[in-house]
Design an enzyme around this catalytic site. Structure first.
Site, mmCIF file in Angstrom:
data_model
loop_
_atom_site.group_PDB
_atom_site.id
_atom_site.type_symbol
_atom_site.label_atom_id
_atom_site.label_comp_id
_atom_site.label_asym_id
_atom_site.label_seq_id
_atom_site.Cartn_x
_atom_site.Cartn_y
_atom_site.Cartn_z
ATOM 1 N N HIS A 274 1.109 -1.031 -0.004
ATOM 2 C CA HIS A 274 0.083 -0.037 -0.081
ATOM 3 C C HIS A 274 0.917 1.233 0.123
ATOM 4 C CE1 HIS A 274 -4.150 -1.712 0.608
ATOM 5 N NE2 HIS A 274 -3.285 -2.727 1.221
ATOM 6 N N ASP A 339 -0.904 -4.877 5.910
ATOM 7 C CA ASP A 339 -1.859 -5.949 5.184
ATOM 8 C C ASP A 339 -1.622 -5.786 3.870
ATOM 9 O OD1 ASP A 339 -2.415 -2.822 5.234
ATOM 10 O OD2 ASP A 339 -4.306 -3.456 4.341
ATOM 11 N N GLU A 340 -2.088 -7.065 3.324
ATOM 12 C CA GLU A 340 -2.118 -7.135 1.738
ATOM 13 C C GLU A 340 -0.757 -6.764 0.980
ATOM 14 O OE1 GLU A 340 -6.851 -6.175 0.982
ATOM 15 O OE2 GLU A 340 -5.580 -4.569 1.257
ATOM 16 N N SER A 341 0.166 -7.241 1.710
ATOM 17 C CA SER A 341 1.516 -7.249 1.021
ATOM 18 C C SER A 341 1.902 -8.068 0.176
ATOM 19 C CB SER A 341 2.696 -6.804 2.098
ATOM 20 O OG SER A 341 2.635 -5.394 2.853
ATOM 21 N N HIS A 342 0.979 -8.291 -0.902
ATOM 22 C CA HIS A 342 1.042 -9.470 -1.775
ATOM 23 C C HIS A 342 2.455 -9.854 -2.650
ATOM 24 C CE1 HIS A 342 -2.916 -9.940 -0.281
ATOM 25 N NE2 HIS A 342 -3.609 -9.297 -1.176
#
Ligand code: TNX
Length: 526
Positions: A274, A339-342
């Site tokens: 993000h 979050d969501e550190s893909h």
């Protein structure tokens, strides 16, 4: 527990005098304290079937020796004077005031009220609000507002009388942390907007506002040691609007405004994912500086950006940002997202989170992170924010870290009410009012119980929300119900009772200028 013996509105045994009082109270304010539509519902309400009326002779008395309590008294006067036109003044005193007045006081002795509890005693001769701590007085004032007719919330002078049913309310919160989150990164919201949101959450006794200050679409807080974060990184938002940011002076002003309402601001800088806004402002934070050199992003996809966790400059950046934020943050917490550190490999993600946790601690703060940070080694002082996966919350509890409960399928205020909602997303669920209300934090995740839980939070993400009207429509009336879940004991809460109270509360939200979602699940009495 709630005193049920006084809840019948027209008991045959009521005296003629009591009946006269009932009908003299005005149509929109019940004459019995336990009939008031209070949200959140207090721990105990004991009604005494009489009334106290605010008049032109009413003033607000505060103890001689406390500037802080005087400030709280002034807050009450500023709330009540515009609509009532009674010109109540705040007067310091050494003793309890004469009949007809209101009185705020701290009690050293009553430690059972804790940091935020209060006792509100309304008799025919006056109102006495006591608390162990100033924050308790502030919370009690929110109850007092709701014990007055709804018109008291209007900002211009109203006709009518200002009667409060008598009785005693003793009240304190179930959870220490009752928060809301506002995403000012996807769409920017002005200082005035944030202050309005603070006022709204304060009315329901929430005590934390978590500001999501950075994301792929924009960086919203001035960091003096990295000026391009705002000179470049703030000028975008979802859909291509102009974005914006808070100067440090503006941010401090928000913090102070919140503090005066006994609300702590929790700043979040989301990382290592993000981070497109930071990466496009400072190419050196990317692993590959030249190709691709990210451009400002205005879409709503997630999970494509990452800080370069193997470069030392990344930690210099984090340290500078955390230091500047910590200096402006009186509260104990800094939120690092996580979050969501893909696109960050797990073998890079874990040491990154561990190192950020140390940096946050080195600046005297406790780290909060979303679910995924529990992959790292959490310190017992750190806090995990549960939003999707039970096993992460369980891992936090096992590691001795506290949990903030904000399940997307119950507490996300950006989720649509149903398939016809104008704004919002529905990846987690459609959340009607009953669904937002009917759940219990301490049984949400097996193995994560009250002792592990710091409290609850209601986040609002703003991919589809770009103005206050839309924001308030999504937050209300779900937010008051979530505030009640955090404040009121499980034993006094039930959907049917809440639904009835909320129906009567509609008028009050209107008087507060809130454009709420008029759910068909509730009889709004229209
Ligand atoms: C997931 S919940 C996100 C946000 C989005 C949100 C939209 C979480 C920690 N991350 O980045 O804005 O969904 O509902």
């Amino acid at each position: 527990m709630l005193n049920k013996t006084k809840t019948l509105p027209l008991k045959p045994a009521l005296s003629i005098a009591a009946l006269t009082l009932l009908f003299s109270c005005g149509s929109d304010n019940p004459a019995i304290l336990s009939e008031q539509s209070l949200i959140p519902l207090p721990v105990t309400v004991t009604a005494s079937d009489s009334l106290f009326e605010l008049t032109e002779n009413t003033d607000i008395y505060v103890p001689q020796n406390s500037e802080e309590v005087k400030g709280i008294g002034q807050y009450l006067a500023d709330k009540l004077n515009p609509s009532t036109g009674l010109g109540m003044e705040v007067k310091p005193t050494d003793a309890a005031p004469a009949a007809g007045n209101m009185y705020l006081a701290l009690t050293e002795a009553d430690t059972t009220l804790g940091d935020e509890g209060y006792e509100l005693a309304i008799s025919t001769t006056g109102v006495k609000l006591t608390a162990h701590q100033p924050a308790g007085l502030f919370r009690g004032i929110q109850t007092l507002r709701q014990a007055l007719p709804a018109d008291v919330e209007k900002s211009d002078k109203q006709s009518g009388s200002w009667k409060i049913p008598t009785g005693t309310i003793r009240d304190y919160p179930t959870y220490a942390y009752r928060g809301a989150m506002l995403d000012v990164a996807r769409h920017f919201f002005s200082v005035e907007d944030v202050k309005r949101y603070i006022d709204l959450i304060a009315a329901y006794k929430m005590n934390a506002l978590h500001l999501h200050l950075s994301d792929d679409q924009g960086w919203r807080i001035e960091i003096k040691s990295w000026p391009k974060l705002t000179s470049l990184g703030s000028k975008s938002e979802v859909g291509g609007g102009e974005g914006g940011f808070y100067t440090q002076e503006q941010y401090k002003d928000i913090v102070k405004y919140a503090q005066e309402r006994y609300i702590m601001i929790i700043p979040e800088i989301d990382m290592p994912g993000h981070t497109n806004a930071a990466l496009s402002s400072y190419p050196e934070l990317n692993c590959n500086e030249k190709d691709p050199n990210p451009k400002p992003y205005t879409g709503i996809e997630v999970g494509f950006s990452t800080l370069c966790t193997s470069k030392e400059i990344t930690y210099k950046f984090v340290d500078d940002v955390v230091r500047e934020l910590a200096e402006m943050t009186p509260g104990p917490y800094l939120h690092m997202g996580g979050d969501e550190s893909h696109v960050t490999p797990m073998e890079d993600y874990i040491p990154f989170v561990n190192r950020v946790q140390d940096i946050v601690q080195s600046h005297g703060k406790q780290m909060i992170g979303w679910d995924e940070v529990t992959n790292a080694s959490l310190k017992p002082t750190s806090v995990a924010q549960y939003w999707a996966k039970a096993e992460y919350a369980q891992s936090a509890a096992k590691q001795g870290a506290k949990v903030i409960v904000s399940p997307a399928k119950k507490a996300y205020l950006d989720m649509q009410y149903d398939s016809t909602s104008k704004y919002g997303l529905h990846w987690a669920a459609y959340i009607e009012l009953d669904s937002a209300y009917n759940w219990e934090p301490s049984t949400m995740v097996p193995g994560v119980t009250s002792t592990n839980i710091l409290g609850i939070e209601a986040p609002i993400w703003t991919e589809t929300i770009d103005n206050m009207e839309a924001l308030e429509y999504m937050a209300f009336p779900r937010l008051p119900g979530l505030a009640e879940i955090g404040w009121s004991p499980k034993s006094v809460r039930n959907w049917e009772g809440y639904r009835t109270r909320l129906g009567k509360h509609g008028k009050r939200m209107e008087a507060m200028g809130i454009d709420y979602y008029p759910s068909k699940q509730v009889d709004w009495g229209k």
